[in-house]
Design an enzyme around this catalytic site. Structure first.
Site, PDB file in Angstrom:
ATOM      1  N   GLY A 241       0.634  -1.227  -0.081  1.00 36.75           N
ATOM      2  CA  GLY A 241       0.305  -0.224  -0.159  1.00 36.75           C
ATOM      3  C   GLY A 241       1.131   1.488   0.097  1.00 36.75           C
ATOM      4  CG  ASN A 242      -0.510   4.548  -1.571  1.00 35.22           C
ATOM      5  OD1 ASN A 242      -0.943   5.090  -1.088  1.00 35.22           O
ATOM      6  ND2 ASN A 242      -0.126   4.197  -2.661  1.00 35.22           N
ATOM      7  NE  ARG A 243       3.734   8.513   4.850  1.00 40.14           N
ATOM      8  CZ  ARG A 243       4.829   9.142   5.282  1.00 40.14           C
ATOM      9  NH1 ARG A 243       5.792   9.483   4.687  1.00 40.14           N
ATOM     10  NH2 ARG A 243       4.476  10.634   6.234  1.00 40.14           N
TER      11      ARG A 243
END
Ligand code: CTP
Length: 412
Positions: free
Chosen positions: A209-211
């Site tokens: 995933g990412n932030r």
């Protein structure tokens, strides 16, 4: 933001109790809040509650404290007036210019931005009388929020719920920060917004995933809907953000799901805003069972393959004539400078490469852009225009982005 004087008007509806949260949030933000309820509002919440929350006296009529001329003074001194809830009756009285209690008298004397947050039963909201009253108030420059859809008093559901207190105070702060009204100029425009990060599965419990929090995309959807646009929001992982009022929300997980949702909704859309943080790569294989330590399937590395570029594909589809309704495509870029050039150098190249009409550029680094409530950056347009976006809330930034979208929509 410097403390402002805000009048919170409360009309007589069951949602009056939610006005308490609005008053509290505005007071906690440092503003001086004066509560002006109607007589009927006091059937739902007592004056003592409003006085305790605001620290100011509460009056409903024009014959109290007469020497202080409150029916004129309160309005003259206000930087903003927020009416929450605004009932059908209150909207009708405001349209007629009545001054039969302190709240309507105040509405006649204010020269500051006015924000109405309506709450009523769906039938009342959709009645031609209310529809016409809302149109009149908007034509006069007031902001009338779209109510939320959902459970109303009793068992019925539909549009008419008071927008959540967070949503109301977000728009209150936006009007104070903009210093001008929010025009209702996007009726008839269909806007597709993507927001949040995608999740690329490795097995049934793990993902890459990412932030991205989704806050910027949600803010664009929220502001566009309140300016009258018909908004569909394709939401990836957004850390539990509340659905914006008046917006259709479609949930997706992976970049492939996001691509499919955009392909499905793009043909009707006039504008696409690609605020989502789409993963560029996904694991080449997804294990059907959970990957276990020490098992034969324990991976020593993860092979990645490239995801489709949704923004570039949409630009191509438009160029090929497949999206005749789509006239404005907005991309986002989170950039850092490097040895080859600064943030703007890379952003200009990305605008060219992606072929979109507008590119919203954020400089990223420690404490900037991701997971925080404020932002700044630039808005680059395909015609070479470059606008610096002042530092402020993501809602303020969204309103500047929507200003540029509305200008492009208006030019057509
Ligand atoms: N985007 C997209 N599909 C992808 C990746 C990105 O539609 N697979 C969109 C994003 O939503 C954003 C824009 O493209 O609006 C720019 O994203 P960014 O990740 O900065 O672009 P990249 O092309 O991946 O650029 P870079 O080479 O800097 O990674």
């Amino acid at each position: 933001m410097a403390a402002k004087r805000i009048v919170v008007g409360v009309a007589g509806g069951i949602a009056a109790y939610k006005a308490c949260s609005v008053i509290r949030q505005l007071s906690e933000a440092g503003h001086q809040v004066r509560v002006v309820p109607t007589e009927s509002a006091l059937q739902f919440v007592g004056a003592a509650t409003f006085e305790a929350l605001s620290g100011q006296p509460v009056r409903t009529g024009v014959f109290e404290d007469v020497p202080e001329v409150p029916h004129v003074r309160i309005g003259q001194q206000a930087d903003l007036i927020v009416v929450a809830p605004a009932t059908a009756d209150l909207l009708a009285r405001a349209v007629a210019g009545r001054a039969d209690d302190l709240l309507t008298a105040t509405l006649l004397t204010v020269r500051c931005p006015v924000l109405f947050a309506p709450a009523m039963h769906t039938e009342m909201w959709q009645h031609p009388a209310t529809v016409a009253n809302v149109a009149t108030l908007r034509a006069r420059g007031a902001v009338v929020l779209e109510p939320a859809a959902g459970r109303l008093t009793g068992a019925d559901t539909g549009p008419g719920r008071l927008p959540e207190p967070d949503e109301i105070t977000t728009f209150a702060e936006l009007l104070l920060a903009r210093g001008d009204a929010l025009p209702h100029d996007l009726s008839g425009t269909r806007i597709l917004v993507t927001a949040g990060g995608t999740r690329e599965p490795l097995d049934p419990v793990r993902f890459i995933g990412n932030r991205s929090s989704g806050k910027q995309g949600y803010a664009v959807a929220r502001v566009a809907a309140q300016r009258g646009a018909e908004v569909t929001l394709i939401a990836g992982n957004t850390a539990g953000l509340a659905d914006p009022a008046g917006v259709e929300v479609v949930r997706i997980g992976s970049a492939a799901q996001l691509r499919d949702a955009v392909s499905k909704h793009a043909p009707e859309a006039n504008v696409l805003v690609m605020a989502a943080a789409v993963a560029d790569f996904r694991p080449a294989s997804v294990s059907a069972a959970k990957i276990k330590k020490g098992s034969d399937s324990e991976p020593s590395s993860i092979d990645l393959i490239r995801n489709d570029d949704v923004l570039a594909a949409t630009v191509r589809a438009r160029t090929d004539g497949q999206l005749p309704n789509m006239h404005t495509i907005v991309g986002f870029a989170a950039e850092t400078g490097d040895a080859n050039g600064d943030v703007l150098f890379h952003a200009r190249a990305k605008l060219q490469r992606k072929g979109c009409d507008l590119l919203v550029v954020n400089a990223v680094g420690e404490g900037r852009a991701f997971e925080v409530d404020s932002n700044d950056g630039w808005l680059l347009a395909a015609d070479g225009t470059e606008v610096a976006l002042e530092h402020g809330s993501k809602t303020l930034m969204a309103s500047r982005i929507v200003d540029s979208i509305a200008a492009l929509v208006g030019d057509r």
